[in-house]
Write a protein that holds these residues in place. Structure first.
Motif, short mmCIF file in Angstrom:
data_model
loop_
_atom_site.label_atom_id
_atom_site.label_comp_id
_atom_site.label_asym_id
_atom_site.label_seq_id
_atom_site.Cartn_x
_atom_site.Cartn_y
_atom_site.Cartn_z
N GLN A 145 -4.39 -7.35 -2.50
CA GLN A 145 -3.34 -7.79 -1.66
C GLN A 145 -1.87 -7.20 -1.96
OE1 GLN A 145 -4.25 -10.06 0.63
NE2 GLN A 145 -6.23 -9.95 -0.01
N GLU A 146 -1.64 -6.84 -3.03
CA GLU A 146 -0.41 -6.13 -3.36
C GLU A 146 -0.35 -4.55 -2.59
OE1 GLU A 146 2.45 -7.09 -4.70
OE2 GLU A 146 1.22 -9.24 -4.85
N VAL A 147 -1.42 -3.96 -2.75
CA VAL A 147 -1.67 -2.78 -1.74
C VAL A 147 -1.39 -2.90 -0.28
CG1 VAL A 147 -3.21 -0.95 -1.25
CG2 VAL A 147 -2.91 -1.74 -3.58
N TYR A 148 -2.07 -4.06 0.16
CA TYR A 148 -2.01 -4.26 1.62
C TYR A 148 -0.31 -4.61 1.81
CZ TYR A 148 -7.02 -5.18 1.07
OH TYR A 148 -8.26 -5.14 1.02
N LYS A 149 0.28 -5.32 0.98
CA LYS A 149 1.65 -5.59 1.47
C LYS A 149 2.53 -4.36 1.50
CE LYS A 149 1.49 -10.12 -1.04
NZ LYS A 149 2.05 -10.79 -2.13
N LEU A 150 2.36 -3.52 0.47
CA LEU A 150 2.96 -2.04 0.33
C LEU A 150 2.50 -1.34 1.70
CD1 LEU A 150 2.57 -0.96 -3.35
CD2 LEU A 150 4.73 -1.49 -1.86
N ILE A 151 1.47 -1.38 2.15
CA ILE A 151 1.08 -0.65 3.45
C ILE A 151 1.83 -1.15 4.47
CG2 ILE A 151 -0.76 0.02 4.85
CD1 ILE A 151 -2.73 -0.05 2.55
N GLY A 152 1.75 -2.56 4.74
CA GLY A 152 2.63 -3.18 5.63
C GLY A 152 4.03 -2.76 5.68
N ARG A 153 4.57 -2.77 4.54
CA ARG A 153 6.09 -2.37 4.50
C ARG A 153 6.23 -0.96 4.86
NH1 ARG A 153 6.39 -5.70 -1.13
NH2 ARG A 153 6.56 -7.66 -0.11
#
Length: 472
Positions: A145-153
């Motif tokens: 989920q942390e990886v997904y957040k970084l991708i989104g940003r």
């Protein structure tokens, strides 16, 4: 775009006119060379003469369509006959030009073709975005989920990204996801820095001019130019030679580059995403990686967790990969037994998600039933169950194929041979490379193939090389 005509004067006029219009052009003098270029890299538009000494323009068009090359073809002909027009259209040409032609007419026709390609790319990008969104959301653990957040940003920006993670964690998939969620309309291009000989890596990145070195008979664009408007993914960046690191640094600083053997600076309209499975800080301390390049690349860093640190994602990954195997091989597997699931959950997965995928693929090919059991798996470091009853490899494959063919012939794909060969080829090369400690020369000798052939296979199959001590 590609131009193919056996008359040098026509090639020169068209190349000059198209270059002035801002197009990147590759020009060749015969049909065989045109077909080789089309197979080597993507082109938006190809202007092909209908009559050439080896392959005709129509033959080039037909073979390109058979190879599923989606370049838009404009056929050039000196005979404005209905037969030529109909035949070109039947074989899938976008349009045709009659010689002698007006350069304004050529420019207008190319502009219409390019606009069609742009619209097609937009549709493909949207389709790819949906596909990548489905593929990446395989992992609900906090680490992912942390990886997904970084991708989104980071995706909506043009910031340079450095992806770090062990072999097989899915670094290229994350790079593609960043690209498809961005506003960049250009292509996603990938280059594995460890899979290409050092002496060829520079020309792969920057391209070269005709006559730049022995064998450079035509101008060729590199990855930086081919990825214009899009994203260039530099995998295994730590294996890039120091001299070339300096040139990549200049591209990041000045946003321009020069082809090998060229003089003119070319604008680098491309986003860089780099990846490595090595410790770049340690490489800097050892003098193997430039500190200034590291800081240019390390604008946003994404650390991909290894599979052993997100074991809760294993059941969902099993379901996804079994569904993929059933689609690609025409199998009808329903799942894994509770004992097999426990085995897969306990395993340390040094090869991460890729190792899990390959383990399920091998088990699916050799399994005796529709539910995979522990005996179907041969995991590194795990004792093989029922080893005394194991069949010779050839007999095991023969039995599994017989079961596939007997199950439901209508469900089998039409390219079963190619699918099964590719299913065996990748794990074979990975196992041999692991045994050779990542030494490609030694691996090629063990496989009995040419080293260049092995390098080509490594690139085509997206194999990541794990360097280290050879297994005994």
């Amino acid at each position: 775009m590609l131009i193919a005509d056996d008359e040098e004067s026509i090639r020169w006029v068209l190349e000059r006119a198209c270059t002035q219009q801002g197009h990147s052009v590759v020009a060749v003098g015969n049909g065989t060379a045109a077909l080789a270029e089309l197979r080597a890299r993507p082109f938006d538009v190809a202007l092909i003469d209908i009559k050439m000494p080896d392959l005709s323009g129509l033959d080039v068009l037909q073979q390109a369509r058979e190879a599923r090359i989606d370049t838009l073809f404009i056929i050039m002909t000196a005979q404005n006959t209905m037969a030529n027009a109909i035949e070109a259209t039947k074989r899938g040409a976008y349009d045709y030009l009659t010689k002698p032609f007006d350069l304004e007419q050529v420019a207008a026709l190319i502009a219409r073709a390019m606009e069609l390609r742009r619209l097609t790319h937009d549709l493909e990008r949207l389709r790819g975005e949906l596909e990548q969104r489905h593929d990446l959301v395989i992992g609900r653990t906090p680490a992912m989920q942390e990886v997904y957040k970084l991708i989104g940003r980071v995706a909506p920006t043009d910031a340079t990204v450095l992806i770090q993670g062990e072999t097989g964690t899915g670094k290229e998939l994350i790079a593609k996801t960043i690209h498809y969620h961005s506003s960049r309309g250009g292509p996603f291009m990938a280059l594995n820095c460890s899979a290409i000989p050092n002496e060829l890596l520079e020309s792969e990145l920057f391209g070269y001019e005709r006559g730049a070195f022995t064998g450079a008979v035509e101008r060729r664009i590199g990855k930086f130019e081919a990825a214009a408007g899009g994203t260039l993914f530099l995998d295994e960046i730590a294996d890039m030679p120091l001299a070339l690191q300096a040139k990549v640094l200049r591209v990041l600083q000045e946003r321009e580059f020069t082809r090998v053997g060229g003089r003119d600076a070319i604008r680098a309209e491309v986003r860089i995403i780099a990846a490595t499975n090595q410790d770049l800080e340690a490489a800097m301390r050892a003098g193997r990686f430039r500190e200034d390049l590291f800081f240019r690349l390390n604008v946003v860093r994404i650390a991909v967790p290894p599979l052993r640190e997100r074991r809760a994602d294993v059941p969902e990954l099993i379901e996804f990969f079994l569904d993929k195997v059933n689609r690609e091989l025409g199998t009808a597997l329903v799942g894994v037994s509770a004992e097999a699931r426990d085995l897969l959950l306990r395993h340390s997965w040094p090869g991460n998600v890729r190792e899990l995928e390959n383990a399920l693929l091998r088990a699916a090919v050799l399994a005796g039933g529709r539910t995979l059991v522990p005996e179907d798996f041969a995991l590194a470091g795990e004792p093989r169950q029922a080893a005394g009853d194991a069949l010779p490899l050839e007999e095991a494959v023969r039995r599994r194929l017989a079961e596939l063919l007997a199950a439901d012939a209508t469900a089998l794909p039409s390219d079963l041979h190619a699918l099964l060969i590719s299913a065996v080829e990748r794990p074979l090369i990975e196992v041999v490379l692991e045994r050779a400690g990542g030494n490609q020369v030694k691996a090629a000798e063990m496989l009995g193939i040419n080293r260049n052939t092995l390098r080509k296979k490594i690139t085509e199959l997206g194999i990541e090389i794990r360097r280290g001590t050879a297994s005994r």
